[in-house]
Design a protein around this motif. Structure first.
Motif, PDB file in Angstrom:
ATOM      1  N   PHE A  36       0.835  -1.209   0.000  1.00  0.00           N
ATOM      2  CA  PHE A  36       0.000   0.000   0.000  1.00  0.00           C
ATOM      3  C   PHE A  36       0.862   1.248   0.000  1.00  0.00           C
ATOM      4  O   PHE A  36       0.559   2.228  -0.703  1.00  0.00           O
ATOM      5  CB  PHE A  36      -0.933  -0.009   1.214  1.00  0.00           C
ATOM      6  CG  PHE A  36      -1.825   1.202   1.298  1.00  0.00           C
ATOM      7  CD1 PHE A  36      -2.863   1.380   0.402  1.00  0.00           C
ATOM      8  CD2 PHE A  36      -1.621   2.157   2.287  1.00  0.00           C
ATOM      9  CE1 PHE A  36      -3.689   2.499   0.474  1.00  0.00           C
ATOM     10  CE2 PHE A  36      -2.434   3.278   2.367  1.00  0.00           C
ATOM     11  CZ  PHE A  36      -3.474   3.453   1.462  1.00  0.00           C
ATOM     12  N   GLU A  37       1.924   1.230   0.759  1.00  0.00           N
ATOM     13  CA  GLU A  37       2.797   2.402   0.822  1.00  0.00           C
ATOM     14  C   GLU A  37       3.483   2.666  -0.517  1.00  0.00           C
ATOM     15  O   GLU A  37       3.692   3.825  -0.902  1.00  0.00           O
ATOM     16  CB  GLU A  37       3.811   2.215   1.956  1.00  0.00           C
ATOM     17  CG  GLU A  37       3.150   2.334   3.322  1.00  0.00           C
ATOM     18  CD  GLU A  37       3.977   1.786   4.472  1.00  0.00           C
ATOM     19  OE1 GLU A  37       3.580   1.974   5.629  1.00  0.00           O
ATOM     20  OE2 GLU A  37       5.029   1.156   4.204  1.00  0.00           O
TER      21      GLU A  37
ATOM     22  N   PHE B 201      -7.393   8.079 -13.450  1.00  0.00           N
ATOM     23  CA  PHE B 201      -6.012   7.979 -12.972  1.00  0.00           C
ATOM     24  C   PHE B 201      -5.895   6.961 -11.845  1.00  0.00           C
ATOM     25  O   PHE B 201      -5.004   6.099 -11.854  1.00  0.00           O
ATOM     26  CB  PHE B 201      -5.533   9.354 -12.486  1.00  0.00           C
ATOM     27  CG  PHE B 201      -4.230   9.316 -11.749  1.00  0.00           C
ATOM     28  CD1 PHE B 201      -3.026   9.145 -12.421  1.00  0.00           C
ATOM     29  CD2 PHE B 201      -4.200   9.446 -10.360  1.00  0.00           C
ATOM     30  CE1 PHE B 201      -1.817   9.106 -11.734  1.00  0.00           C
ATOM     31  CE2 PHE B 201      -3.007   9.404  -9.663  1.00  0.00           C
ATOM     32  CZ  PHE B 201      -1.806   9.234 -10.359  1.00  0.00           C
ATOM     33  N   LEU B 202      -6.808   7.033 -10.870  1.00  0.00           N
ATOM     34  CA  LEU B 202      -6.741   6.112  -9.736  1.00  0.00           C
ATOM     35  C   LEU B 202      -7.031   4.675 -10.149  1.00  0.00           C
ATOM     36  O   LEU B 202      -6.437   3.737  -9.612  1.00  0.00           O
ATOM     37  CB  LEU B 202      -7.714   6.548  -8.637  1.00  0.00           C
ATOM     38  CG  LEU B 202      -7.240   7.716  -7.761  1.00  0.00           C
ATOM     39  CD1 LEU B 202      -8.316   8.110  -6.761  1.00  0.00           C
ATOM     40  CD2 LEU B 202      -5.949   7.357  -7.021  1.00  0.00           C
ATOM     41  N   ARG B 203      -7.930   4.482 -11.101  1.00  0.00           N
ATOM     42  CA  ARG B 203      -8.196   3.113 -11.572  1.00  0.00           C
ATOM     43  C   ARG B 203      -6.912   2.466 -12.089  1.00  0.00           C
ATOM     44  O   ARG B 203      -6.640   1.287 -11.836  1.00  0.00           O
ATOM     45  CB  ARG B 203      -9.270   3.119 -12.651  1.00  0.00           C
ATOM     46  CG  ARG B 203     -10.688   3.297 -12.126  1.00  0.00           C
ATOM     47  CD  ARG B 203     -11.718   2.966 -13.193  1.00  0.00           C
ATOM     48  NE  ARG B 203     -13.069   3.222 -12.724  1.00  0.00           N
ATOM     49  CZ  ARG B 203     -13.752   4.340 -12.991  1.00  0.00           C
ATOM     50  NH1 ARG B 203     -13.193   5.281 -13.737  1.00  0.00           N
ATOM     51  NH2 ARG B 203     -14.980   4.496 -12.530  1.00  0.00           N
TER      52      ARG B 203
ATOM     53  N   ALA C 281      -9.260  -2.361  -4.554  1.00  0.00           N
ATOM     54  CA  ALA C 281      -8.164  -3.244  -4.973  1.00  0.00           C
ATOM     55  C   ALA C 281      -7.870  -4.262  -3.885  1.00  0.00           C
ATOM     56  O   ALA C 281      -7.998  -3.971  -2.697  1.00  0.00           O
ATOM     57  CB  ALA C 281      -6.903  -2.432  -5.270  1.00  0.00           C
ATOM     58  N   ARG C 282      -7.480  -5.453  -4.325  1.00  0.00           N
ATOM     59  CA  ARG C 282      -7.093  -6.521  -3.391  1.00  0.00           C
ATOM     60  C   ARG C 282      -5.575  -6.665  -3.438  1.00  0.00           C
ATOM     61  O   ARG C 282      -5.004  -6.932  -4.494  1.00  0.00           O
ATOM     62  CB  ARG C 282      -7.761  -7.844  -3.778  1.00  0.00           C
ATOM     63  CG  ARG C 282      -7.582  -8.969  -2.760  1.00  0.00           C
ATOM     64  CD  ARG C 282      -8.443 -10.165  -3.155  1.00  0.00           C
ATOM     65  NE  ARG C 282      -8.489 -11.188  -2.122  1.00  0.00           N
ATOM     66  CZ  ARG C 282      -7.717 -12.281  -2.102  1.00  0.00           C
ATOM     67  NH1 ARG C 282      -6.835 -12.467  -3.069  1.00  0.00           N
ATOM     68  NH2 ARG C 282      -7.826 -13.162  -1.138  1.00  0.00           N
ATOM     69  N   LEU C 283      -4.936  -6.477  -2.291  1.00  0.00           N
ATOM     70  CA  LEU C 283      -3.478  -6.399  -2.254  1.00  0.00           C
ATOM     71  C   LEU C 283      -2.815  -7.643  -1.676  1.00  0.00           C
ATOM     72  O   LEU C 283      -1.776  -7.547  -1.024  1.00  0.00           O
ATOM     73  CB  LEU C 283      -3.041  -5.171  -1.441  1.00  0.00           C
ATOM     74  CG  LEU C 283      -3.592  -3.821  -1.903  1.00  0.00           C
ATOM     75  CD1 LEU C 283      -3.006  -2.690  -1.078  1.00  0.00           C
ATOM     76  CD2 LEU C 283      -3.316  -3.595  -3.382  1.00  0.00           C
TER      77      LEU C 283
ATOM     78  N   ALA D 168      -1.428  -1.635  -8.493  1.00  0.00           N
ATOM     79  CA  ALA D 168      -1.273  -2.187  -7.142  1.00  0.00           C
ATOM     80  C   ALA D 168      -1.594  -3.676  -7.128  1.00  0.00           C
ATOM     81  O   ALA D 168      -0.871  -4.473  -6.507  1.00  0.00           O
ATOM     82  CB  ALA D 168      -2.174  -1.436  -6.159  1.00  0.00           C
ATOM     83  N   GLU D 169      -2.660  -4.076  -7.812  1.00  0.00           N
ATOM     84  CA  GLU D 169      -3.004  -5.498  -7.856  1.00  0.00           C
ATOM     85  C   GLU D 169      -1.970  -6.301  -8.641  1.00  0.00           C
ATOM     86  O   GLU D 169      -1.701  -7.468  -8.312  1.00  0.00           O
ATOM     87  CB  GLU D 169      -4.392  -5.695  -8.468  1.00  0.00           C
ATOM     88  CG  GLU D 169      -5.515  -5.241  -7.541  1.00  0.00           C
ATOM     89  CD  GLU D 169      -6.894  -5.645  -8.016  1.00  0.00           C
ATOM     90  OE1 GLU D 169      -7.831  -5.622  -7.192  1.00  0.00           O
ATOM     91  OE2 GLU D 169      -7.048  -6.002  -9.205  1.00  0.00           O
ATOM     92  N   SER D 170      -1.358  -5.694  -9.632  1.00  0.00           N
ATOM     93  CA  SER D 170      -0.331  -6.410 -10.399  1.00  0.00           C
ATOM     94  C   SER D 170       0.885  -6.732  -9.546  1.00  0.00           C
ATOM     95  O   SER D 170       1.630  -7.669  -9.838  1.00  0.00           O
ATOM     96  CB  SER D 170       0.091  -5.584 -11.621  1.00  0.00           C
ATOM     97  OG  SER D 170       0.921  -4.492 -11.252  1.00  0.00           O
TER      98      SER D 170
END
Length: 273
Positions: free
Chosen positions: A49-50, A251-253, A141-143, A259-261
């Motif tokens: 996340f960071e 942009f956020l999408r 998103a799932r991290l 992030a998920e990648s």
């Protein structure tokens, strides 16, 4: 007369600046979102996340910025869901296990063994957001992928937890109770002291993150194999999301997709742990 002429020219000047994409235009469109993590900063379950926050702030100047307030010292883990829903913060890195009081169904995200890409392909995220929308939340998103839970114990394990006090969260409450254990729910930040004082004899936790928190000093054994698949994700306040412009949302999408990648790196990280 000069004053009158300047007043007529000012709107024209402002319009020209905006049309040319001046810094004034960027400044006027930029939004700052407040964010927290339900896990300690710079630990295993906050690091992805960071990195996301750093990427957004580096690439989103003039459009979107994230004010990362911090971890559990800012908002206790089991209060993060309420903080997002009540717009105390706009966004959070949090596991559904910590907000079952608001969305009981969120716990199913820890019961699946399917990777995030497959969950998206099958429409699981859309279903989850249909459930969350009336609560004023949106799951972005799932991290996590391939990070199982384990039993950790200081009293050994012979197929039963009878006679042991075990720290739990809602995700494996029934499982540990079925093993005849006495279950105690605490936040992660309270666990080291609970182990040190003998308040609990063991705990449930994913395979990763033990060394970040120093729990290995108070833990004798890990029981294999692992079970379920721990989940943490990016949760947003729905009103905060809807208030963004189409450009900001777009942009956020892309950032959520990135992030998920990054979940692909968990295989190596879990092996290292």
């Amino acid at each position: 007369m000069k004053i009158f002429q300047r007043s007529r020219q000012l709107p024209l000047l402002l319009g020209t600046l905006l049309a040319c994409g001046s810094p004034l235009s960027s400044w006027a469109q930029e939004v700052t979102l407040r964010a927290v993590s339900s896990f300690d900063e710079k630990t295993f379950f906050s690091r992805h996340f960071e990195r996301f926050v750093e990427k957004v702030n580096a690439e989103g100047k003039g459009l979107v910025q994230i004010n990362y307030i911090g971890g559990p010292k800012a908002v206790p883990p089991f209060e993060v869901g309420n903080a997002v829903r009540n717009k105390v913060v706009d966004m959070a890195n949090v596991t559904g296990v910590f907000y079952t009081n608001i969305v009981p169904e969120a716990i199913v995200m820890s019961y699946t063994s399917l990777p995030t890409a497959e969950l998206r392909r099958r429409g699981a995220m859309e279903v989850m957001n249909q459930i969350m929308a009336p609560k004023g939340l949106v799951y972005q998103a799932r991290l996590s992928d391939g990070v199982p839970y384990h039993i950790y114990t200081n009293k050994g394990f012979d197929g039963s937890l009878k006679g042991q006090k075990t720290r739990i969260t809602p995700v494996y409450r029934e499982f540990f109770a079925a093993l005849d254990g006495t279950v105690v729910q605490t936040s992660p930040g309270e666990l080291y002291t609970a182990l040190e004082r003998g308040v609990v004899d063991g705990y449930g936790w994913p395979i990763a993150g033990i060394f970040d928190l120093g729990w290995q000093d108070r833990t004798k054994a890990r029981v294999d194999p692992g079970f379920y698949g721990s989940e943490n994700g990016i949760l947003m306040n729905l009103a905060s999301w809807k208030a963004l412009t189409p450009a900001q949302q777009g942009f956020l999408r892309k950032q959520f997709e990135w992030a998920e990648s990054q979940n692909a790196t968990y295989k190596e990280e879990v092996a290292a742990e």
